[in-house]
Design a protein around this motif. Structure first.
Motif: not given
Length: 239
Positions: A189-192, A211-215, A224-233
């Motif tokens: 259940n990690t919040p993003g 798309r940028r996903i942070y805690p 602002s960190e850590p950057l959990v996931v980055s997605i570029d399409l």
């Protein structure tokens, strides 16, 4: 649908245009801390993803350096070789995450499940708001970085495999998505807090490419960190 949900869908091109298509393909470049934390650094750094727009399924190709291909559906995940022969299968994949925390490593099939639910949800949003069984309600506005974003709380039925039952969309005055919050149930259940931008028009529909996903903290603010996931399409196309 409520008025805000309708505005969001209209801002992204409208249901009439969306319903002309049955699948979407895009090129992905991905990064962030999650992949290494789960034991698969680099495996999906650059790949193509295809998702269904009428039914819930997703496929990543290549899935890793060996050139495998994944096929995710809510009740089953399959890894195939480049010729299409099945290599490994996981039925009832959601149950395999029981007891997982953020640090728990994933198998390849669990990674394929996560990548599948994530990209299917992201690429079908916000048009999912019009699906039967999905409920939405407007909640209090949110202020961030000098902007005011309207918010929509979305509740998914059990029949849809996604990050969490309840998720929150944040939109700007025009109705375009700015942020998408959820709790990753299969990772304890990690919040993003998932930030969205870089919109482009593809075949009459508006799609974000960054798309940028942070805690996310309990008060709703994000780190602002850590950057959990980055997605570029890129190279988005519909068929």
């Amino acid at each position: 649908m409520n008025a805000l949900a309708q505005k969001i869908i209209d801002a992204h091109g409208g249901l009439e245009t969306w319903n002309r298509f049955s699948s979407l393909t895009a090129h992905l470049r991905q990064g962030g801390a999650l992949w290494g934390l789960k034991g698969h650094p680099g495996k999906l750094d650059e790949t193509d993803v295809t998702v269904g727009l009428r039914e819930e399924w997703a496929s990543h190709a290549p899935f890793g350096p060996e050139g495998k291909v994944s096929r995710f559906e809510p009740g089953r995940v399959v890894l195939r070789d480049s010729a299409g022969s099945d290599l490994d299968t996981l039925s009832d994949p959601r149950s395999s995450f029981a007891g997982h925390a953020l640090e728990t490593p994933w198998t390849e099939l669990q990674l394929a499940y996560f990548a599948g639910i994530a990209m299917w949800t992201y690429l079908n949003m916000p048009f999912l708001l019009a699906q039967p069984g999905i409920e939405s309600e407007k909640i209090a506005d949110w202020h961030e970085n000098g902007e005011t974003w309207r918010r929509l709380r979305v509740t998914f039925p059990k029949s849809i495999a996604t990050h969490s039952t309840v998720q929150t969309l944040y939109v700007d005055e025009a109705g375009l998505l700015k942020r998408h919050d959820y709790d990753v149930e299969i990772a304890g259940n990690t919040p993003g807090a998932h930030y969205i931008g870089g919109y482009v028009n593809v075949q009459g529909l508006m799609f974000p490419t960054e798309r940028r996903i942070y805690p996310r903290l309990p008060d709703g603010s994000s780190l602002s960190e850590p950057l959990v996931v980055s997605i570029d399409l890129s190279d988005i196309s519909l068929a």
